[in-house]
Design a protein around this motif. Sequence first.
Motif: not given
Length: 131
Positions: A1-3, A22-23, A33-42, A119-124
């Motif tokens: 898991i990474g962000s 999530c890898v 398998k890679v699953f991801g989510e994008k969220t937008q915030e101020p 997972a954070a530095t490459s995949v995300a």
Amino acid sequence: IGSDSEQYKLNSKWMVDYYTVCVIHIDGCRGCKVFGEKTQEPDYTQDKRKPQYRLMQEVYKASELYLSLADVIDPRDVEVHLDLNPSKKHISNQIVEQAIGYIKSTCNVVPMIKPSAWAATSVADRFLKIA
């Protein structure tokens, strides 16, 4: 898991896109398998030289994903990867201990940081570029 995250200006307002991934490795020889989510915030801290709030938001999002999956991933090995650099040359160094402590206390795992936090530095980061 990474962000990972990306800060930008939208209609004179600073925003941040957070990408949490999530890898999942089935076994050691058939890829993943890679699953991801994008969220937008101020973004309430517009000073790019002080990204501590944004970086801690990345940590919180990785922790939230871990906790939401905890029931289905137990007893499998899980790693939480944080896009933080321990080198004093990098500003993310300022929150490394705080972020590690947060993940240890909420997820009960020792997080990986750069250079081992792929997972954070490459995949995300890659997800950030294609989403």
